[in-house]
Design a protein around this motif. Structure first.
Motif, short mmCIF file in Angstrom:
data_model
loop_
_atom_site.label_atom_id
_atom_site.label_comp_id
_atom_site.label_asym_id
_atom_site.label_seq_id
_atom_site.Cartn_x
_atom_site.Cartn_y
_atom_site.Cartn_z
N SER A 133 111.34 10.22 62.00
CA SER A 133 110.26 10.85 62.77
C SER A 133 110.81 11.93 63.69
O SER A 133 110.21 13.00 63.83
N ALA A 134 111.94 11.65 64.32
CA ALA A 134 112.55 12.65 65.22
C ALA A 134 112.99 13.89 64.43
O ALA A 134 112.81 15.03 64.88
N ALA A 157 98.71 13.50 55.66
CA ALA A 157 99.02 14.38 56.80
C ALA A 157 98.21 15.67 56.71
O ALA A 157 97.74 16.20 57.73
N LYS A 158 98.01 16.18 55.51
CA LYS A 158 97.18 17.38 55.35
C LYS A 158 95.73 17.08 55.74
O LYS A 158 95.08 17.86 56.42
N ARG A 159 95.24 15.93 55.28
CA ARG A 159 93.86 15.59 55.61
C ARG A 159 93.68 15.37 57.10
O ARG A 159 92.60 15.61 57.65
N ARG A 178 101.89 18.49 60.58
CA ARG A 178 102.30 17.19 61.11
C ARG A 178 102.97 16.36 60.01
O ARG A 178 102.91 16.70 58.84
N ALA A 179 103.59 15.27 60.43
CA ALA A 179 104.17 14.32 59.49
C ALA A 179 103.46 12.98 59.66
O ALA A 179 102.89 12.70 60.72
N LEU A 180 103.53 12.16 58.60
CA LEU A 180 102.93 10.83 58.66
C LEU A 180 103.96 9.82 58.21
O LEU A 180 104.57 9.96 57.14
N THR A 181 104.19 8.79 59.05
CA THR A 181 105.07 7.68 58.72
C THR A 181 104.26 6.39 58.77
O THR A 181 103.06 6.42 59.07
N VAL A 232 103.32 12.21 63.46
CA VAL A 232 104.38 12.88 64.21
C VAL A 232 103.99 14.35 64.32
O VAL A 232 103.66 14.99 63.32
N LEU A 233 104.01 14.89 65.54
CA LEU A 233 103.67 16.29 65.79
C LEU A 233 104.94 17.09 66.07
O LEU A 233 106.00 16.51 66.33
#
Length: 907
Positions: free
Chosen positions: A110-111, A163-165, A170-173, A178-179
């Motif tokens: 995430s970082a 994440a697109k939706r 952004r990212a999705l975990t 995650v921004l």
């Protein structure tokens, strides 16, 4: 779905992708299999990220593949510079990449993702014009998410799409969203939210599980309980847990500072992205936009707006895929509502008891010699009824007072088994807090309650403090109140200091402010400060800084709402009118048009009390917002009234403004002669005044009117003059509008490649300026260009995106233009009868919805239609066209989206 077995064998590919220098797709299978095996053997984690550039097709469509190739090479350089030597980056096709991160946990991944997002988003890609782009990432971790290469890739890929939706960039975990690490305006809030979130979740595992379970079988769930019990924190945590579980993402809608129930429909409209249909201002949600939604809507602080609650039932009725989570102190008492009473934290005499654990966690961040004592802490938590906000406030005071002293100062003993009302406990603690403050701190704290949402040191100095207080002195005084928990900091070192006050504490402070007798004076100072801010922002609506000022108004919108509401409630119509007169551009450009119309209508109920120049400003704003939403009759009435006043006053600038805006309405009503007369007169006034900015706007409107009248040479001449002016004016939005007009004129005259260049440059500017209307116009034009160049997949993507934006804005003419373009997509890809149905639907809706103006791109669209009709017999075309005439807008939109999706899948 990605698969580790989909690539070519290692022997028939090179090690590096020849375009970008990333590792070749052919090597991914073996490398990922080796890393999974190593992770399994050593017990170390392994993370995999699937990523791509958002809207990358638009780069190729607008600027060509050579520009797109340069962007991809630059992207890989940036990514490689921000990962470790042991990490591996693979290009798997187009703008899609896979990042393999050995020895990397989900938190570490995430970082890394936050850093990569910021690296891409905060630095434009070189070229003319520079391009600001963003990434979407999905991350999966071995062994927590999956234990095989294929499963890791599949989960990461699905999270990328989620994440697109959820909004892109952004990212999705598995832990949530995650921004970007340095996203403007998010860093401080994120830090504060993280601290608050940790506190909210201490001892709340059972509640979280129960809320998730109830939300799984309920479509409307209300979290109830007293102020300070933690409803907001739980709702926000649930929102993050479920962010990737809904196809259309999650919407968070805080209503704490919405002043009237009548405003709720407009606020919901803006948040959910559906526009107001033609001729309406405040109405039920449109089924055609919401029917297919799969979304979670979290509505926070519904307490003072319960009269608007039936709207939630209407939303659920038209959108079967919608779920709504509400926070409110009491149930809404709606049919189908499920209620979850949020309990206070459990109290006990050990450090593991939730209430005690929260207290110790909060007290541990205070530098204090008064170390908490176990038995006293347990007794204090019991005395506070386990209410989280009261516990946090008490913990903050441990920096100054021992726990025993705090306990002894409160009424009641907090004995085991004693019944404690949490509301009474918070009130008692706030009363004690008020008593121990200095007189100056008491005055400052109660005055700060006039701020809604938050405030800067500069605002506090102007509204709360007495001269000659300096900014450092005010900041130190605010820090002192923050140390004892009565206010909270919400910014970091990268942003100017900013503070907020928890809602329940603010209510108590406001009540004390009323008792002091100075409430009206402080509210007046508050309104004066934000009026000055709004007027300054309005003065910058022309020029390079206008987006920065719009962002500033965004940040302060709760305070602006508060100032408007208080002025109207107190009968200070002039202040309310001056605010409304300068906020209408903000409402238009940031998607708050429906709410803005409500405010301006309330002000105009008292128009006879207004000075004429302010009355004209308000009428103009109301007219523009009505035109923006397709209510042409109201728009014309308001603008004609404004023009009459401006003419009587001899105010040339106001006359030019009204003439131009009225010309737009007349043009859309089909009265071209009157529209041309208004634009021409406007241009004369602007030339006399030397107003180059205004001349560019009016020339653009005249150029588009010439397109509608079929006068190509005049359209080209005026578009050229319009664009030439922007070269000497430092205003990106003005240039974007001129480029859009130029693209429309060129497209009308069949010069598709030149139109593509102009519209592509416009799109980049419009997206960077967060201008939804101009973005939608560019996407529509670029879609028609792609259609005429027989690039059906690109046309489907561009027109589908435009369709969504027009739906959100509520512009019926733009919507029909995109529908007509998608009819062309259907026909050129072989679905001729679907094309006929869509053309029939567009014709019926154009005639039946009060859209008098022909479509601006009609000649280009007609050329496409003519080439499609000849592919089937006249009888078959006529029959399908007739079927389209009977379609509702909802059905036509569904068919158009099916066409766009089908073509995208084929690509």
């Amino acid at each position: 779905m990605l698969s580790a077995s989909d690539g070519r064998s290692r022997s028939d590919g090179t090690e590096r992708d020849p375009l970008t220098g990333a590792l070749s797709r052919a090597w991914l299978d073996d490398v990922l299999a080796e890393q999974v095996a190593a992770a399994r053997e050593t017990g170390r984690p392994l993370s995999v990220a699937v990523l791509d550039l958002d809207y990358f097709k638009s780069v190729n469509d607008a600027y060509g593949h050579r520009r797109g190739d340069r962007v991809l090479r630059a992207l890989v350089e940036r990514l490689q510079a921000n990962i470790r030597r042991t990490d591996r980056l693979f290009r798997i096709g187009g703008d899609e990449f896979v990042l393999v991160l050995p020895g990397t946990s989900a938190a570490q991944a995430s970082a890394i993702a936050a850093r990569l997002l910021a690296e891409v988003e905060t630095m434009p890609f070189e070229g003319d014009p520079p391009l600001t782009l963003s990434l979407s990432l999905g991350i999966a971790t071995f062994p927590d998410d999956a234990e095989t290469p294929n499963a890791l890739l599949d989960i990461a890929d699905r999270r990328r799409f989620a994440a697109k939706r959820a909004g892109r960039g952004r990212a999705l975990t598995r832990e949530g969203v995650v921004l970007p690490a340095s996203a403007p305006g998010t860093q401080g809030d994120a830090a504060t939210a993280g601290r608050a979130g940790e506190a909210d979740l201490i001892g709340r595992q059972t509640e979280v599980s129960e809320i998730l379970e109830r939300l799984g079988r309920a479509r409307l769930l209300t979290l109830t309980g007293p102020a300070g019990v933690g409803k907001t924190g739980l709702a926000r945590h649930i929102m993050e847990l479920l962010r990737g579980a809904f196809a259309d993402g999650v919407v968070y809608l805080p209503l704490a500072h919405v002043v009237e129930p009548s405003m709720v429909p407009a606020v919901l409209s803006a948040a959910l992205g559906f526009g107001v249909p033609t001729g309406q201002r405040n109405r039920e949600p449109p089924a055609e936009v919401l029917r297919a939604r799969e979304q979670l809507v979290v509505i926070d602080h519904f307490d003072r707006l319960r009269d608007a609650a039936p709207l939630l039932t209407e939303l659920l009725a038209v959108a079967p895929g919608l779920k709504i989570l509400v926070t409110c102190r009491r149930p809404l008492r709606l049919y189908g509502e499920h209620v979850y009473p949020v309990p206070p934290l459990a109290v006990g005499d050990t450090e593991t008891a939730p209430a005690v654990a929260l207290f110790l966690a909060r007290a541990s961040v205070r530098s204090s010699s008064n170390a908490p004592v176990g038995e006293a802490v347990a007794a204090l938590c019991a005395r506070l009824g386990g209410l989280p906000l009261a516990i946090e406030l008490a913990a903050a005071w441990t920096a100054r007072y021992p726990v025993e002293d705090l306990l002894a100062s409160l009424p009641g003993g907090g004995e085991p088994g004693e019944e404690v009302n949490p509301g009474d406990a918070l009130r008692d603690l706030l009363d004690w807090s008020y008593r121990v403050l200095t007189p100056e701190q008491r005055r400052r704290w109660t005055r700060l309650a006039v701020f809604a949402g938050g405030w800067s040191v500069e605002a506090a100095r102007a509204v709360v403090e007495e001269p000659p207080a300096t900014a450092p002195e005010v900041e130190a005084a605010l820090d002192a109140l923050a140390e004892v928990g009565l206010i909270r900091p919400v910014s970091d070192a990268a942003n100017p200091p900013r503070f907020t006050m928890p809602g329940a504490i603010r209510e108590a402070a406001l009540a004390r402010l009323e008792v002091t007798g100075e409430a009206d004076v402080i509210h007046a100072r508050h309104a004066a400060w934000y009026l000055t801010l709004a007027e300054t922002a309005f003065a910058h609506h022309r020029g390079a800084d206008h987006k920065r000022w719009l962002d500033r108004l965004d940040e302060e919108y709760d305070n602006l709402r508060g100032a408007l509401g208080h002025a109207l409630a107190k009968g200070d119509i002039t202040t309310a009118a001056r605010l409304g007169a300068v906020l209408w551009r903000f409402w238009e450009r940031r998607g708050w048009a429906a709410e803005g119309r409500e405010w301006l209508a309330s002000i105009l109920e008292h128009r006879m009390a207004l000075p004429p120049e302010i009355e004209a400003e308000v009428l103009n704003g109301a007219g523009v917002l009505a035109w923006f939403q397709g209510d042409l009759e109201e728009a014309r009435d308001r603008l004609e009234a404004s023009l009459a006043i401006s003419s009587r006053l001899g105010d040339a600038a106001a006359m030019a403004r009204d003439l131009n805006n009225l010309g737009l309405v007349l043009r859309q009503q089909g009265d071209y002669a009157a529209a041309e007369a208004h634009f021409t007169r406007c241009l004369e006034v602007q030339r006399s005044a030397g107003d180059a900015w205004g001349q560019s706007i009016t020339l653009g409107n005249l150029a588009e009117l010439a397109v509608l009248q079929g006068d190509g040479p005049a359209a080209r001449r005026m578009a050229g003059e319009c664009l030439a002016i922007t070269r000497d004016v430092d205003d990106q939005r003005l240039r974007a509008l001129a480029l859009c007009t130029t693209g429309v004129v060129l497209l009308d005259q069949g010069e598709t490649e030149s139109a593509r260049t102009a519209l592509g440059e416009c799109l980049a500017l419009a997206e960077s300026l967060a201008d939804p209307r101009t973005t939608a116009r560019c996407l529509t034009g670029l879609g028609v260009v792609a259609l005429m160049q027989r690039r059906s997949a690109a046309a489907a993507d561009l027109l589908g995106r435009a369709l969504d934006l027009w739906s959100q804005i509520g512009d019926r003419a733009g919507l029909l233009e995109s529908l007509s373009g998608l009819a062309g997509v259907a026909g050129t890809s072989g679905n001729v009868l679907d094309a006929a149905r869509l053309y029939g639907a567009v014709d019926a809706m154009h005639r039946g919805a009060g859209v008098h103006e022909p479509l601006l791109l009609r000649r280009a669209l007609e050329r496409v239609e003519a080439g499609i009709k000849v592919q089937v017999s006249p009888e078959a075309w006529s029959a399908s066209w007739g079927e389209g005439q009977a379609l509702t807008l909802e059905q036509a939109l569904a068919l158009a989206r099916e066409v766009a999706g089908r073509e995208a899948s084929a690509d």
